[in-house]
Design a protein around this motif. Structure first.
Motif, PDB file in Angstrom:
ATOM      1  N   VAL A 170       0.319  -0.958  -0.385  1.00 21.41           N
ATOM      2  CA  VAL A 170      -0.041   0.325  -0.303  1.00 21.41           C
ATOM      3  C   VAL A 170       0.960   1.691   0.090  1.00 21.41           C
ATOM      4  CG1 VAL A 170      -1.828   1.368   1.139  1.00 21.41           C
ATOM      5  CG2 VAL A 170      -1.882  -1.155   1.143  1.00 21.41           C
ATOM      6  N   LEU A 171       1.603   1.746   0.733  1.00 17.12           N
ATOM      7  CA  LEU A 171       2.544   2.454   0.816  1.00 17.12           C
ATOM      8  C   LEU A 171       3.217   2.741  -0.282  1.00 17.12           C
ATOM      9  CD1 LEU A 171       4.249   2.498   4.286  1.00 17.12           C
ATOM     10  CD2 LEU A 171       2.545   3.550   4.013  1.00 17.12           C
ATOM     11  N   VAL A 172       3.839   1.194  -1.238  1.00 15.32           N
ATOM     12  CA  VAL A 172       4.872   1.830  -2.454  1.00 15.32           C
ATOM     13  C   VAL A 172       3.684   2.507  -3.488  1.00 15.32           C
ATOM     14  CG1 VAL A 172       5.302   0.567  -4.317  1.00 15.32           C
ATOM     15  CG2 VAL A 172       6.064  -0.235  -1.852  1.00 15.32           C
ATOM     16  N   LEU A 173       2.490   2.078  -3.105  1.00 11.70           N
ATOM     17  CA  LEU A 173       1.621   2.507  -4.743  1.00 11.70           C
ATOM     18  C   LEU A 173       1.488   3.557  -3.981  1.00 11.70           C
ATOM     19  CD1 LEU A 173      -1.256  -0.755  -5.085  1.00 11.70           C
ATOM     20  CD2 LEU A 173       0.733   0.604  -6.345  1.00 11.70           C
ATOM     21  N   VAL A 174       0.788   4.092  -2.963  1.00 13.34           N
ATOM     22  CA  VAL A 174       1.077   5.777  -2.338  1.00 13.34           C
ATOM     23  C   VAL A 174       2.206   6.749  -2.930  1.00 13.34           C
ATOM     24  CG1 VAL A 174       0.874   7.080  -0.811  1.00 13.34           C
ATOM     25  CG2 VAL A 174      -0.162   5.529  -0.476  1.00 13.34           C
ATOM     26  N   VAL A 175       3.272   6.401  -2.412  1.00 15.06           N
ATOM     27  CA  VAL A 175       4.275   6.661  -2.586  1.00 15.06           C
ATOM     28  C   VAL A 175       4.963   6.479  -4.334  1.00 15.06           C
ATOM     29  CG1 VAL A 175       6.730   7.047  -2.173  1.00 15.06           C
ATOM     30  CG2 VAL A 175       5.741   6.240  -0.408  1.00 15.06           C
ATOM     31  N   THR A 176       4.135   6.244  -4.963  1.00 18.34           N
ATOM     32  CA  THR A 176       4.463   5.869  -6.847  1.00 18.34           C
ATOM     33  C   THR A 176       3.338   7.165  -6.817  1.00 18.34           C
ATOM     34  OG1 THR A 176       4.582   3.408  -6.728  1.00 18.34           O
ATOM     35  CG2 THR A 176       4.134   4.907  -9.140  1.00 18.34           C
ATOM     36  N   LEU A 177       2.654   7.065  -6.876  1.00 16.33           N
ATOM     37  CA  LEU A 177       1.578   8.013  -7.258  1.00 16.33           C
ATOM     38  C   LEU A 177       1.927   9.478  -6.567  1.00 16.33           C
ATOM     39  CD1 LEU A 177      -1.959   6.456  -6.013  1.00 16.33           C
ATOM     40  CD2 LEU A 177      -0.281   6.822  -8.998  1.00 16.33           C
ATOM     41  N   LEU A 178       2.896   9.701  -6.222  1.00 16.80           N
ATOM     42  CA  LEU A 178       3.968  10.934  -4.956  1.00 16.80           C
ATOM     43  C   LEU A 178       3.882  11.538  -5.981  1.00 16.80           C
ATOM     44  CD1 LEU A 178       2.925  10.788  -1.877  1.00 16.80           C
ATOM     45  CD2 LEU A 178       1.647  12.091  -3.591  1.00 16.80           C
ATOM     46  N   GLN A 179       5.155  10.285  -6.311  1.00 17.30           N
ATOM     47  CA  GLN A 179       6.191  10.368  -8.126  1.00 17.30           C
ATOM     48  C   GLN A 179       5.346  11.419  -8.722  1.00 17.30           C
ATOM     49  OE1 GLN A 179       9.840   9.818  -6.149  1.00 17.30           O
ATOM     50  NE2 GLN A 179       8.522   8.998  -4.732  1.00 17.30           N
ATOM     51  N   PHE A 180       4.764  11.426  -9.341  1.00 17.67           N
ATOM     52  CA  PHE A 180       4.161  12.094 -10.585  1.00 17.67           C
ATOM     53  C   PHE A 180       3.352  13.837 -10.040  1.00 17.67           C
ATOM     54  CE2 PHE A 180       3.702   8.155 -11.947  1.00 17.67           C
ATOM     55  CZ  PHE A 180       4.117   7.859 -13.090  1.00 17.67           C
ATOM     56  N   GLY A 181       3.566  14.436  -8.837  1.00 14.04           N
ATOM     57  CA  GLY A 181       3.980  15.511  -8.518  1.00 14.04           C
ATOM     58  C   GLY A 181       1.998  15.676  -8.484  1.00 14.04           C
ATOM     59  N   GLU A 182       2.149  17.631  -9.913  1.00 11.98           N
ATOM     60  CA  GLU A 182       1.075  17.775  -9.949  1.00 11.98           C
ATOM     61  C   GLU A 182      -0.409  16.629 -11.474  1.00 11.98           C
ATOM     62  OE1 GLU A 182       0.063  22.407 -12.678  1.00 11.98           O
ATOM     63  OE2 GLU A 182       1.544  21.035 -12.248  1.00 11.98           O
ATOM     64  N   ALA A 183       0.653  16.101 -11.333  1.00 13.20           N
ATOM     65  CA  ALA A 183      -0.733  15.288 -12.365  1.00 13.20           C
ATOM     66  C   ALA A 183      -1.468  14.231 -11.185  1.00 13.20           C
ATOM     67  CB  ALA A 183       0.557  13.866 -13.433  1.00 13.20           C
ATOM     68  N   ILE A 184      -1.037  14.285 -10.282  1.00  8.59           N
ATOM     69  CA  ILE A 184      -2.079  13.033  -9.268  1.00  8.59           C
ATOM     70  C   ILE A 184      -3.266  14.460  -9.254  1.00  8.59           C
ATOM     71  CG2 ILE A 184      -0.713  12.106  -7.989  1.00  8.59           C
ATOM     72  CD1 ILE A 184      -0.707  13.836  -5.271  1.00  8.59           C
ATOM     73  N   THR A 185      -3.533  15.876  -9.582  1.00 11.52           N
ATOM     74  CA  THR A 185      -4.770  16.611  -9.365  1.00 11.52           C
ATOM     75  C   THR A 185      -5.360  16.032 -10.409  1.00 11.52           C
ATOM     76  OG1 THR A 185      -3.522  18.109 -10.396  1.00 11.52           O
ATOM     77  CG2 THR A 185      -3.413  18.496  -8.142  1.00 11.52           C
ATOM     78  N   ALA A 186      -5.457  14.933 -11.203  1.00 11.60           N
ATOM     79  CA  ALA A 186      -6.735  14.883 -12.520  1.00 11.60           C
ATOM     80  C   ALA A 186      -6.145  13.005 -12.490  1.00 11.60           C
ATOM     81  CB  ALA A 186      -5.263  15.597 -13.783  1.00 11.60           C
ATOM     82  N   PRO A 187      -6.354  12.511 -11.899  1.00 16.78           N
ATOM     83  CA  PRO A 187      -6.280  10.459 -11.651  1.00 16.78           C
ATOM     84  C   PRO A 187      -6.493   9.992 -12.543  1.00 16.78           C
ATOM     85  CG  PRO A 187      -7.767  11.806  -9.307  1.00 16.78           C
ATOM     86  CD  PRO A 187      -7.257  12.307 -10.248  1.00 16.78           C
ATOM     87  N   ARG A 188      -7.719  10.852 -13.384  1.00 14.75           N
ATOM     88  CA  ARG A 188      -8.058  10.197 -14.644  1.00 14.75           C
ATOM     89  C   ARG A 188      -7.123  10.022 -15.542  1.00 14.75           C
ATOM     90  NH1 ARG A 188     -13.997  11.788 -17.213  1.00 14.75           N
ATOM     91  NH2 ARG A 188     -15.312  10.320 -14.922  1.00 14.75           N
TER      92      ARG A 188
END
Length: 295
Positions: free
Chosen positions: A117-135
């Motif tokens: 779970v932590l690996v998945l969360v940190v993976t998403l955080l690596q994309f920076g501003e892109a996580i504001t548009a998850p779709r």
């Protein structure tokens, strides 16, 4: 020098691209050195890890011309991982000045699930501003050109969470850390083939290979049992006993010296033979030997 920079980073010296790649290489070097210290259960490994975070993700995010503050979303988990690991390490007793008596934690399914779970969360955080548009972000999974960024983010997250787990004595985290280093090295090697851009970036490849090698070293080193506390206590008792013996020997020498001084003083204060005889004669009312001779 410019040729060397071109070989390492694939960009001219002084450019933002070259500087960012060099900072990333420096970060990897600090992480590799930190792995060596952590393999020996030494607290200094955490400080090298934190230096690596400052030299890499933080500087890249704050570098003039880059100023992509959204990248701090990926740097913050790495800082937290180092801080948590250092805190967990500090709960173990010291064995030496900086070395900790960290015991290997037993493997558990719950710890593995939390790890994923932590690996998945940190993976998403690596994309920076892109996580504001998850779709839009998740739609890139079907884009072949986005495979490289996703693998890079996943390996970076794997490295970050593995380091945090090392703080709690999870020996198997060395294996996932080695996997992260191998993944980043393979990605750096294959990237030119995928993009057709030429040679790999040797600055990144060198650092990632070092991370992989030092992680394997840590996995082997942590296979050695930690010395029992009883052994340490016995060693400390022996040291204390030796110190007590030295103190007793010093005390005995001091007493012997004092006795010798008292004996010498007593002999010096004692009257001579003639003086003793005169004193006895005076006490008995008889003539002293000297007076008897005159008579």
């Amino acid at each position: 020098m410019n040729d060397l920079i071109m070989t390492l980073t694939g960009a001219e010296a002084g450019t933002t691209t070259a500087t960012v790649f060099l900072l990333t290489m420096l970060s990897s070097l600090f992480l590799a050195v930190g792995n060596v210290f952590l393999a020996r259960r030494n607290d200094l490994g955490w400080w090298f890890y934190l230096l690596g975070v400052f030299a890499g993700p933080l500087f890249v995010a704050l570098y003039p011309g880059q100023n992509d503050y959204w990248l701090l979303l990926g740097a913050v988990p790495q800082l937290i991982a180092g801080a948590v690991g250092l805190w967990a390490f500090s709960r173990s007793g010291l064995r030496g000045r900086y070395t900790r008596r960290v015991k290997n934690a037993e493997f558990s399914v719950a710890a593995l699930i939390l790890f994923v779970v932590l690996v998945l969360v940190v993976t998403l955080l690596q994309f920076g501003e892109a996580i504001t548009a998850p779709r839009v972000l998740f739609a890139t999974l079907s884009n072949p050109g986005m495979i490289t960024p996703w693998i890079n983010a996943l390996c970076t997250a794997l490295l970050t969470v593995s380091v945090a787990y090392l703080g709690f004595g999870a020996r198997w985290a060395w294996g996932t850390l080695a996997l992260a280093g191998a993944g980043l090295a393979a990605l750096t090697t294959l990237q030119p083939i995928i993009s057709g851009s030429g040679e790999p970036l040797f600055a990144l490849l060198f650092g990632y290979v070092l991370i992989f090698i030092t992680a394997i070293y840590g996995l082997i080193a942590w296979g050695t049992p930690v010395p029992a506390a009883e052994e340490d206590a016995a060693e400390e008792a022996e040291v204390e006993a030796s110190a007590d013996e030295l103190d007793r020997a010093a005390a005995e020498r001091a007493v012997a010296a004092q006795d010798a001084e008292d004996s010498a003083a007593a002999q010096a204060a004692a009257p001579s033979g003639d003086e003793a005889a005169e004193a006895d004669a005076a006490a008995s009312g008889t003539d002293t030997p000297a007076e008897a001779k005159r008579d």
